[in-house]
Write a protein that holds these residues in place. Structure first.
Motif, PDB file in Angstrom:
ATOM      1  N   ILE A 113       0.964  -1.159  -0.079  1.00  0.00           N
ATOM      2  CA  ILE A 113       0.025  -0.158   0.094  1.00  0.00           C
ATOM      3  C   ILE A 113       0.861   1.324  -0.027  1.00  0.00           C
ATOM      4  O   ILE A 113       2.034   1.196   0.744  1.00  0.00           O
ATOM      5  CB  ILE A 113      -1.031   0.212   1.309  1.00  0.00           C
ATOM      6  N   ALA A 114       0.282   2.337  -0.783  1.00  0.00           N
ATOM      7  CA  ALA A 114       1.392   3.317  -0.793  1.00  0.00           C
ATOM      8  C   ALA A 114       0.426   4.839  -0.347  1.00  0.00           C
ATOM      9  O   ALA A 114      -0.101   5.436  -1.333  1.00  0.00           O
ATOM     10  CB  ALA A 114       1.608   3.703  -2.109  1.00  0.00           C
ATOM     11  N   PRO A 115       0.016   4.857   1.074  1.00  0.00           N
ATOM     12  CA  PRO A 115      -0.930   5.992   1.264  1.00  0.00           C
ATOM     13  C   PRO A 115       0.054   7.281   1.102  1.00  0.00           C
ATOM     14  O   PRO A 115      -0.698   8.333   0.938  1.00  0.00           O
ATOM     15  CB  PRO A 115      -0.967   5.693   2.899  1.00  0.00           C
ATOM     16  N   GLU A 116       1.349   7.311   0.927  1.00  0.00           N
ATOM     17  CA  GLU A 116       1.899   8.508   0.801  1.00  0.00           C
ATOM     18  C   GLU A 116       1.655   9.131  -0.550  1.00  0.00           C
ATOM     19  O   GLU A 116       2.015  10.252  -0.910  1.00  0.00           O
ATOM     20  CB  GLU A 116       3.496   8.440   1.129  1.00  0.00           C
ATOM     21  N   GLU A 117       0.999   8.330  -1.353  1.00  0.00           N
ATOM     22  CA  GLU A 117       0.664   8.911  -2.761  1.00  0.00           C
ATOM     23  C   GLU A 117      -0.459   9.756  -2.821  1.00  0.00           C
ATOM     24  O   GLU A 117      -0.708  10.481  -3.964  1.00  0.00           O
ATOM     25  CB  GLU A 117       0.624   7.615  -3.821  1.00  0.00           C
ATOM     26  N   THR A 118      -1.195   9.743  -1.816  1.00  0.00           N
ATOM     27  CA  THR A 118      -2.473  10.479  -1.920  1.00  0.00           C
ATOM     28  C   THR A 118      -2.338  11.815  -0.725  1.00  0.00           C
ATOM     29  O   THR A 118      -1.883  11.550   0.340  1.00  0.00           O
ATOM     30  CB  THR A 118      -3.688   9.697  -0.965  1.00  0.00           C
ATOM     31  N   GLU A 119      -2.395  12.877  -1.273  1.00  0.00           N
ATOM     32  CA  GLU A 119      -2.147  14.053  -0.542  1.00  0.00           C
ATOM     33  C   GLU A 119      -2.835  14.241   0.621  1.00  0.00           C
ATOM     34  O   GLU A 119      -3.928  13.859   0.872  1.00  0.00           O
ATOM     35  CB  GLU A 119      -2.465  15.345  -1.406  1.00  0.00           C
ATOM     36  N   GLY A 120      -1.996  14.357   1.872  1.00  0.00           N
ATOM     37  CA  GLY A 120      -2.741  14.573   3.076  1.00  0.00           C
ATOM     38  C   GLY A 120      -2.867  13.329   3.877  1.00  0.00           C
ATOM     39  O   GLY A 120      -3.263  13.356   5.079  1.00  0.00           O
ATOM     40  N   MET A 121      -2.903  12.144   3.139  1.00  0.00           N
ATOM     41  CA  MET A 121      -3.362  10.673   3.850  1.00  0.00           C
ATOM     42  C   MET A 121      -2.449  10.755   5.041  1.00  0.00           C
ATOM     43  O   MET A 121      -3.160  10.303   5.902  1.00  0.00           O
ATOM     44  CB  MET A 121      -3.238   9.708   2.605  1.00  0.00           C
ATOM     45  N   MET A 122      -1.158  10.868   4.763  1.00  0.00           N
ATOM     46  CA  MET A 122      -0.359  10.509   6.010  1.00  0.00           C
ATOM     47  C   MET A 122      -0.105  11.771   6.922  1.00  0.00           C
ATOM     48  O   MET A 122       1.172  12.063   7.469  1.00  0.00           O
ATOM     49  CB  MET A 122       0.976   9.978   5.645  1.00  0.00           C
ATOM     50  N   GLY A 123      -0.927  12.692   6.846  1.00  0.00           N
ATOM     51  CA  GLY A 123      -0.945  13.908   7.533  1.00  0.00           C
ATOM     52  C   GLY A 123      -1.031  13.621   9.116  1.00  0.00           C
ATOM     53  O   GLY A 123      -1.078  12.413   9.548  1.00  0.00           O
ATOM     54  N   PRO A 124      -1.309  14.749   9.839  1.00  0.00           N
ATOM     55  CA  PRO A 124      -1.305  14.704  11.318  1.00  0.00           C
ATOM     56  C   PRO A 124      -2.491  13.684  11.815  1.00  0.00           C
ATOM     57  O   PRO A 124      -2.381  13.343  12.978  1.00  0.00           O
ATOM     58  CB  PRO A 124      -1.810  16.295  11.907  1.00  0.00           C
ATOM     59  N   GLU A 125      -3.551  13.528  10.933  1.00  0.00           N
ATOM     60  CA  GLU A 125      -4.444  12.594  11.310  1.00  0.00           C
ATOM     61  C   GLU A 125      -4.167  11.125  11.442  1.00  0.00           C
ATOM     62  O   GLU A 125      -5.278  10.181  11.656  1.00  0.00           O
ATOM     63  CB  GLU A 125      -5.992  13.042  10.748  1.00  0.00           C
ATOM     64  N   TRP A 126      -3.003  10.670  10.538  1.00  0.00           N
ATOM     65  CA  TRP A 126      -2.931   9.465  10.030  1.00  0.00           C
ATOM     66  C   TRP A 126      -2.645   8.674  11.596  1.00  0.00           C
ATOM     67  O   TRP A 126      -1.964   8.834  12.550  1.00  0.00           O
ATOM     68  CB  TRP A 126      -1.336   9.271   9.611  1.00  0.00           C
TER      69      TRP A 126
END
Ligand SMILES: Cc1cc2nc3c(=O)[nH]c(=O)nc-3n(C[C@H](O)[C@H](O)[C@H](O)COP(=O)(O)OP(=O)(O)OC[C@H]3O[C@@H](n4cnc5c(N)ncnc54)[C@H](O)[C@@H]3O)c2cc1C
Length: 418
Positions: A113-126
């Motif tokens: 899985i590549a959550p880093e490819e979606t903007e904001g996915m791995m932001g503060p709410e990750w």
């Protein structure tokens, strides 16, 4: 001496290593054939069990076993990270500098899985309000969150296809309905399933059945939703065409890609780093001594453990043919077989291949005992028994009696033709 090298000792790599060991048992014992498997993670995770971790049905310990223990002792296990495949030299380079030459290479490094490819996915709410459940870490964090959650908007979103086990996000939504009902708080949880597809599933008849089920369980369905970014501040999932889905908890199935090391060998893979694979023989379309199996392929069937199992029967024969200088068999028909847990001790069963979509009926015999595309307790028992089958029959590379690699029309009700 024939050197068989397998990259990845997950579901597909382990099944292949154990099957090939059995096929070449005498040659392996005599030192005429070697079977080596490379993997970087010492844990073998029973991934279908990840679905149940967020709801406290399994704990992580219930679904993880040591990698080495799943491989026959005559298979050489090489722990380590793969750096690149060098097809011209018939060799694989590991990150620690080890060079492994091969006569036959099997790519079985799955998908990540590549959550880093979606903007904001791995932001503060990750892992606070935004979760995956496709990793042990994600599923565990989500279990913690759900156990104390007081309710609100739960959005389950598939970012882009293909994903592994395409029914798992639907199962997650059904189990969430069950879990919050059992905790007497279903009326405080608003569940929405948002998908990039134009229906609940990829194939029309199953999409209709599953769509009806979502409806009956009061789970909202949002179609053609292509997630573009996560707005962490407002807790909103935004699609590329500007639609917004507010959430209190977002469960994402992030973009999937093939293993990153495959970037270094572009002739082997497509844009998503999946190995370009002949759909019937499982041979690479670029290099005759390279084969692929499981989630690592670009084949138009489900990325599922059952598929890896069916493929392994064909690939086992084809590696035998390849090493004997014989023509390969067009043996794989895209057969996939998936239980869909729907909560309250019920499940559906889907059985399909490249040409035949999931149809209603009975399985594996015309009298059952399983029900295709219909909920039953027997299907649920099959789903829960799959864990035992996985560790004890699938991984050791046994053929499952009555369940052949090629899909059968026995028991299926074909739609009337006009
Ligand atoms: C939540 C969930 C539910 C599922 N439910 C079902 C189900 O009910 N039924 C079903 O049939 N399937 C199900 N699946 C799918 C199934 O688990 C996968 O399709 C299956 O595991 C694929 O096997 P694989 O060997 O191709 O990949 P994997 O099992 O993922 O193995 C890939 C291996 O490659 C290794 N690797 C990757 N890159 C490198 C590298 N650079 N160096 C060294 N090693 C590397 C990894 O460590 C890993 O061990 C589910 C999956 C998930 C996530």
């Amino acid at each position: 001496m024939s050197r068989i090298l397998i990259l990845g000792a997950g579901t597909a790599g382990t099944i292949m290593a154990n099957r090939l060991r059995r096929r070449f048992a005498k040659d392996v014992a005599a030192g005429k054939t070697s079977i080596t498997v490379v993997d970087e993670d010492p844990r073998h995770i029973y991934q279908p069990g990840l679905l149940f971790v967020p709801f406290g049905v399994y704990r992580p310990d219930d679904i993880v076993r040591p990698r080495r223990m799943q491989l026959h002792e005559d298979v050489t296990y090489k722990p380590g990270a793969i750096e690149m495949v060098i097809p011209e030299d018939h060799a694989v380079l590991l990150k620690d500098g080890t060079r492994l030459p091969y006569d036959v290479l099997v790519v079985a490094t799955g998908t990540r899985i590549a959550p880093e490819e979606t903007e904001g996915m791995m932001g503060p709410e990750w892992h606070h309000a935004v979760f995956d459940f496709y990793t042990v870490e994600g599923a565990t964090a989500l279990a913690r969150k759900l156990s104390t959650w007081r309710g609100g908007k739960l959005v389950v979103n598939v970012v882009e296809m293909p994903i592994k086990c395409p029914v798992a996000p639907l199962e997650f939504s059904f189990l969430a309905d069950w879990y919050f009902t059992m905790r007497h708080m279903r009326d405080t949880v608003d569940i929405t399933y948002a998908t990039p597809l134009d229906g609940a599933f990829t194939r029309p008849i199953a999409a209709q059945h599953i769509g009806d089920l979502l409806d009956r369980k009061h789970i909202g369905l949002v179609t053609e939703f292509n997630a573009g970014r996560v707005d962490n501040e407002r807790k909103v999932l935004v699609s590329w065409d500007g639609r917004e889905l507010p959430f209190d908890v977002l469960v994402t199935i992030p973009l999937h890609q093939g293993a990153a090391y495959l970037k270094a060998t572009p002739s082997l893979v497509d844009d998503n780093l999946f190995v370009r694979t002949n759909p019937a023989t499982l041979q690479s379309t670029a290099f005759p001594d390279i084969f692929a199996i499981g989630d690592a392929t670009n084949l138009p069937t489900s990325k599922a453990g059952s598929v890896a199992h069916f493929e392994s029967e064909v690939l086992d024969d084809n590696i035998g043919h390849f090493l004997a200088g014989e023509p390969l068999e067009d043996g794989f028909d895209g057969h996939a077989n998936c239980f869909v847990e729907t909560g309250f001790d019920q499940a559906l069963l889907l059985d399909f291949n490249y040409d035949t979509e999931p149809l209603p009926g009975r399985y594996p015999l015309p009298i059952g005992p399983m029900t295709l595309l219909g909920e039953s307790r027997m299907n649920h028992m099959g789903k829960m028994a799959f864990k035992w089958v996985y560790w004890n029959l699938l991984l050791p590379g046994h053929t499952i009696p009555g369940i052949p690699a090629r899909m059968s029309m026995r028991g299926k009700l074909a739609p009337a033709t006009t």
